[in-house]
Design a protein around this motif. Structure first.
Motif, PDB file in Angstrom:
ATOM      1  N   ASP A 106      -5.474  -6.666  -3.942  1.00  0.00           N
ATOM      2  CA  ASP A 106      -5.718  -8.075  -5.151  1.00  0.00           C
ATOM      3  C   ASP A 106      -5.637  -9.575  -4.347  1.00  0.00           C
ATOM      4  N   PRO A 107      -6.390 -10.406  -4.780  1.00  0.00           N
ATOM      5  CA  PRO A 107      -6.217 -12.028  -3.604  1.00  0.00           C
ATOM      6  C   PRO A 107      -5.301 -11.972  -4.615  1.00  0.00           C
ATOM      7  N   GLY A 108      -4.639 -11.864  -5.774  1.00  0.00           N
ATOM      8  CA  GLY A 108      -2.911 -12.262  -5.855  1.00  0.00           C
ATOM      9  C   GLY A 108      -1.924 -11.797  -4.914  1.00  0.00           C
ATOM     10  N   ALA A 109      -2.600 -10.325  -4.393  1.00  0.00           N
ATOM     11  CA  ALA A 109      -0.847  -9.886  -4.252  1.00  0.00           C
ATOM     12  C   ALA A 109      -1.412 -10.418  -2.701  1.00  0.00           C
ATOM     13  N   LEU A 110      -2.212 -10.617  -1.892  1.00  0.00           N
ATOM     14  CA  LEU A 110      -2.293 -11.211  -0.538  1.00  0.00           C
ATOM     15  C   LEU A 110      -2.306 -13.268  -0.696  1.00  0.00           C
ATOM     16  N   ILE A 143       0.452  -1.327  -0.147  1.00  0.00           N
ATOM     17  CA  ILE A 143       0.174  -0.010   0.091  1.00  0.00           C
ATOM     18  C   ILE A 143       1.037   0.549  -0.267  1.00  0.00           C
ATOM     19  N   ALA A 144       2.357   1.001   0.820  1.00  0.00           N
ATOM     20  CA  ALA A 144       2.902   2.395   0.421  1.00  0.00           C
ATOM     21  C   ALA A 144       3.574   2.150  -0.775  1.00  0.00           C
ATOM     22  N   ARG A 162       4.677   3.396  -7.200  1.00  0.00           N
ATOM     23  CA  ARG A 162       5.224   1.819  -7.743  1.00  0.00           C
ATOM     24  C   ARG A 162       4.568   1.159  -7.447  1.00  0.00           C
ATOM     25  N   LEU A 163       4.035  -0.032  -8.582  1.00  0.00           N
ATOM     26  CA  LEU A 163       3.251  -0.971  -9.020  1.00  0.00           C
ATOM     27  C   LEU A 163       3.847  -2.388  -8.886  1.00  0.00           C
ATOM     28  N   ARG A 164       3.588  -3.669  -7.944  1.00  0.00           N
ATOM     29  CA  ARG A 164       3.982  -5.032  -8.451  1.00  0.00           C
ATOM     30  C   ARG A 164       4.038  -5.512 -10.211  1.00  0.00           C
ATOM     31  N   GLY A 221      -2.981   9.275  -7.768  1.00  0.00           N
ATOM     32  CA  GLY A 221      -3.364  10.271  -8.319  1.00  0.00           C
ATOM     33  C   GLY A 221      -3.151   9.922  -9.743  1.00  0.00           C
ATOM     34  N   GLY A 222      -4.207   9.274 -10.102  1.00  0.00           N
ATOM     35  CA  GLY A 222      -4.780   8.915 -11.667  1.00  0.00           C
ATOM     36  C   GLY A 222      -3.155   7.381 -12.294  1.00  0.00           C
ATOM     37  N   LEU A 223      -2.640   6.954 -11.558  1.00  0.00           N
ATOM     38  CA  LEU A 223      -1.738   6.176 -12.055  1.00  0.00           C
ATOM     39  C   LEU A 223      -2.632   4.739 -12.807  1.00  0.00           C
ATOM     40  N   ARG A 224      -2.116   3.942 -13.697  1.00  0.00           N
ATOM     41  CA  ARG A 224      -3.257   3.197 -14.554  1.00  0.00           C
ATOM     42  C   ARG A 224      -2.217   1.693 -14.089  1.00  0.00           C
ATOM     43  N   PHE A 225      -3.553   0.820 -13.928  1.00  0.00           N
ATOM     44  CA  PHE A 225      -2.982  -0.861 -12.839  1.00  0.00           C
ATOM     45  C   PHE A 225      -2.631  -1.416 -14.224  1.00  0.00           C
ATOM     46  N   ASP A 226      -2.942  -1.047 -15.351  1.00  0.00           N
ATOM     47  CA  ASP A 226      -2.651  -2.004 -16.376  1.00  0.00           C
ATOM     48  C   ASP A 226      -2.061  -3.485 -16.219  1.00  0.00           C
ATOM     49  N   ASN A 227      -1.165  -3.669 -16.130  1.00  0.00           N
ATOM     50  CA  ASN A 227      -0.771  -5.397 -16.345  1.00  0.00           C
ATOM     51  C   ASN A 227      -0.116  -5.316 -14.810  1.00  0.00           C
ATOM     52  N   ALA A 228      -0.432  -3.477 -13.108  1.00  0.00           N
ATOM     53  CA  ALA A 228       0.110  -4.470 -12.516  1.00  0.00           C
ATOM     54  C   ALA A 228      -1.174  -4.946 -11.754  1.00  0.00           C
ATOM     55  N   LEU A 229      -0.498  -5.602 -10.597  1.00  0.00           N
ATOM     56  CA  LEU A 229      -0.940  -6.309  -9.092  1.00  0.00           C
ATOM     57  C   LEU A 229      -1.603  -4.905  -8.636  1.00  0.00           C
ATOM     58  N   GLY A 230      -2.919  -4.881  -8.403  1.00  0.00           N
ATOM     59  CA  GLY A 230      -3.020  -3.902  -6.624  1.00  0.00           C
ATOM     60  C   GLY A 230      -3.029  -5.005  -5.590  1.00  0.00           C
TER      61      GLY A 230
END
Length: 782
Positions: free
Chosen positions: A175-179, A98-99, A105-107, A163-172
């Motif tokens: 998300d269950p995948g992140a958990l 979250i930070a 920065r998105l993974r 700030g309007g960051l687009r996730f596109d192919n990134a993992l929220g």
């Protein structure tokens, strides 16, 4: 000269950005997101670990080998030791994600099953790691599919905060995948085998993934109330409803607990449950023509059901509160009604009429002339109706119990509307309660329950649910504990009675086996011999009884038994002709030992000493000619002859009855050569021989009455099957061939051991498949 200062605000570019309220707000909201997520995930992981000990302990108890049991116990210790560390690392990882989002920065969204091998190198992923990756990616993808609407809204709002960051192919970050990734990372250093890890993942799926929906809803509500995209246009959905359709149930995580006694692994059982529920959803949906909803109302293409209304001027769909209110009124009517005298046909009619009764009740509440239901609600009602139709037709249940359990249809319909996990989780308290009631009822009969105690206990549970259940599902857990305690008390009493019945049967069989063995040994040694009648009587009566006692007390391999056999051989030899002095001398030497052995055996079978002396006198008279001594003096007159004959008869009288050879010969016929086994099929016999203790049968007696009995014990000596009723009292004692013949003729029926709910779901799927194959519309559902 100084130029005039331009104070136009549009051209002022401050070097240090102003710290206004709007600049601080995203950070505050992300902090709120982190707090809500941490609080929810801490509770869910605590629930996971609270149940993990029990799951591993149950598996250890049922382990097929010592090595497997040790693996489960070692896993328990390791997880207890590292529980705090795992929980802390998991929460910290999510907080860092979250930070990172706040910092822009998105993974990357990558396959959870990707190998950790260096890029550009060919490597073989270990089977265990591949299995772990597949388990993690499977539960993540299923959760993402099930929670797509909530996740879409949450990620849109989080992107706005970033700030309007687009996730596109990134993992929220949530998300269950992140958990799943974060939790897998915390288990990297766990010192357990893959089998234990997979069980942990399944419980993570069951408790954390399935409970994450409430977290997503709370986050969306909090952000929407804070003004972050309060109105989000959701992607188009096929349908929604207040109830839980089987299609949605199939996607629910935690669909099953460890398979009990079936040999399935946790993952296999989970997959089987999900597949079954998916089939149910598809079959229920296939009953309707395209564009058609419940009750046959045609909807316009593109109709929006999200608000609970159909397209055009159609009447509104009832919400959960209206449905539950109508069902509560119906439940009160059933609780007040005296249904003790209704028969099976009347109960079946009431089960099938519930949907119509519910619609009438909704119409009265809403004021509409004709109420209607959403597809999801109608599917739920139909599924519960088919469940209770199955109960009324279930061969496992006595008719009285069928009618009693059928009264629970309304409470279970309310549960299905309140909690969609009813059909997805074997561990659901309402499901476990129904399975427990049905399992207890399986062995019930009026003969085995003369005071109707069990019937009264089941009726009390049913009445409590009808009177007390409103919307608190915890009542099922409480009733399950109370009823389980009553069953446990009864089980302990029945076990003692059952143990006595088994011990009595085992004792009789051991005695019978010893008698057969002794008779066969005596008959074998007498074969081809022609000893005096007194000697034959001695061996077939008191000495055979002595052999039986030695076999029961010391066993066939004991020195005492070998000594008793040796005595018979010596005794029979002693009455063969002695043509030379050497054989006569050997006989004289042997006689004292024969007398000692004979007195020991006769005393053991309680033959009195005067009777022993009289028998020995008769034997000594028989030995004199063999030793070359003068025979007894000839009888002088008729009176002396009569007295001698009476003396011989007296000797015969005090000897115990001889063991009859005929029964021994009859019981020694090799299996399959004659008798009842030749009249039954080999498949039936194989099925009987594969039976295990604990299974239940229903027997049809010659007078037409039926009796239920449990297979309590299988004799290792005779192979006979001991059956007891639910009180532990002996009901029958059958040979394998006899039981196989009764099964083939229908006089004995093996009752199902699979839990009621599982059997019902399988039967419903089969029923819907058959209806689809025959192309018969079934809009009525039940």
């Amino acid at each position: 000269m100084n130029a005039p200062e331009d104070t136009t605000p549009a051209k002022v570019i401050p070097i240090i950005p102003r710290r206004d309220e709007r600049g601080e707000r995203p950070g505050e909201l992300l902090g709120s997101v982190r707090s809500i997520a941490s609080r929810n995930l801490q509770g869910l992981t605590a629930m996971l670990f609270d149940n993990l000990d029990d799951a591993l302990f149950d598996l250890a108890e049922k382990a097929a080998s010592n090595a497997l049991q040790v693996e489960y116990f070692d896993g328990m210790r390791e997880l207890r030791k590292k529980r705090g560390l795992i929980e802390r690392m998991f929460i910290d990882d999510i907080a860092k994600r979250i930070a990172d989002l706040g910092a822009g920065r998105l993974r990357e969204r990558r396959m959870l099953s990707d190998s950790n091998a260096p890029r550009g190198e060919l490597s073989l992923v270990e089977d265990a790691e591949l299995e772990e990756s597949l388990a993690v990616s499977s539960m993540a993808s299923k959760a993402e599919q099930r929670l797509a609407r909530n996740l879409f809204a949450l990620n849109e709002r989080l992107a706005m905060l970033a700030g309007g960051l687009r996730f596109d192919n990134a993992l929220g970050p949530l998300d269950p995948g992140a958990l799943a990734q974060a939790f897998r990372q915390t288990l990297r250093d766990l010192d357990t085998g893959m089998r234990v890890k997979l069980i942990v993942y399944k419980l993570f799926d069951r408790y954390v993934m399935s409970g994450a929906e409430a977290m997503y809803e709370e986050l969306n509500l909090s952000l929407a109330q804070a003004g972050v995209l309060p109105q989000i246009r959701q992607p188009a959905a096929s349908r929604t409803g207040s109830g839980s359709s089987p299609a949605n149930m199939a996607a629910a995580t935690g669909a099953a607990s460890v398979a009990r006694g079936s040999g399935q692994t946790y993952g296999e059982d989970l997959a089987a449950q999900a597949d079954l529920l998916t089939q149910l959803g598809n079959l229920l949906a296939a009953r309707r023509a395209p564009g058609e909803t419940g009750m046959g109302a045609t909807l316009q293409v593109g109709g929006n059901y999200a608000g609970g209304y159909s397209a055009g001027s159609a009447m509104p769909l009832p919400g959960p509160a209206e449905l539950l209110g109508a069902l509560t009124l119906l439940q009160a009517e059933i609780a007040r009604a005296n249904l003790a005298t209704r028969n099976a046909n009347e109960a079946m009619g009431e089960v099938r009429h519930v949907k119509a009764d519910l619609l009438d009740q909704v119409s009265r509440i809403s004021g509409h002339a004709r109420a209607r239901l959403s597809e999801a609600d109608e599917d739920t009602i139909d599924l519960v109706s088919m469940l209770f139709e199955f109960i009324l037709q279930d061969r496992n249940l006595p008719t009285e119990m069928q009618a009693l359990l059928a009264r629970l249809q309304i409470p279970y319909l309310k549960v299905a509307i309140l909690d969609r996990r009813l059909f997805a989780q074997r561990a659901h308290p309402a499901r476990r309660l129904l399975d427990t009631l049905a399992d207890a009822a399986k062995g019930w009969s009026r003969e085995s329950d003369p005071d109707l105690r069990l019937l009264g206990d089941v009726r009390a549970v049913v009445e409590r649910l009808l009177q007390d259940f409103d919307d608190d599902i915890d009542v099922f857990e409480r009733l399950l504990k109370e009823f389980g305690a009553q069953l446990e008390t009864h089980r302990k009493r029945a076990e003692l009675t059952e143990l006595r019945a088994a011990e009595a049967t085992r004792g009789r069989e051991k005695l019978e086996h010893a008698r057969r063995s002794a008779a066969n040994v005596v008959l074998d040694r007498l074969q081809g011999q022609n000893p005096p009648q007194l000697v034959r009587s001695l061996l077939t009566r008191p000495w055979a009884n002595y052999l039986v006692l030695v076999l029961l007390r010391q066993g066939a391999e004991s020195p005492e038994y070998r000594s008793a056999l040796h005595f018979m051989d010596d005794l029979l030899w002693s009455f063969t002709p002695k043509p030379d002095a050497a054989s006569r001398q050997r006989l004289r030497t042997l006689l004292p030992e024969l007398e000692r052995s004979l007195r020991l055996g006769l005393a053991t079978v309680a033959l009195q000493e005067p009777d022993q002396n009289r028998l020995l006198e008769q034997l000594n008279a028989l030995y004199r000619p063999l030793l070359g001594e003068a025979a007894a003096e000839p009888i002088a007159d008729a009176a002396d002859a009569a007295r001698a004959q009476q003396a011989n008869q007296d000797v015969e009288t005090f000897l115990p009855p001889a063991l009859e050879p005929e029964p021994v010969i009859a019981l020694s016929v090799p299996p399959g050569s004659a008798g009842p086994e030749s009249t039954v099929s080999s498949e039936a016999l194989d099925g009987v021989r594969a039976l295990k203790s604990g299974c239940w049968f229903e027997f049809c007696n010659d007078d037409g009455s039926r009796e239920r009995a449990k297979l309590s014990w299988i004799s290792p000596i005779s192979g006979r099957y001991l059956f007891v009723n639910r009180r532990g009292l002996k009901v029958a004692d059958k040979a394998a061939a006899q039981l196989a013949a009764e099964i083939e003729s229908g006089h004995a029926v093996l009752l199902e051991e699979v839990p009621l709910f599982d059997r019902a779901l399988d039967a419903i799927v089969e029923r819907l498949r058959n209806a689809q194959t025959q192309a018969v519309p079934d809009h009525g559902g039940a």
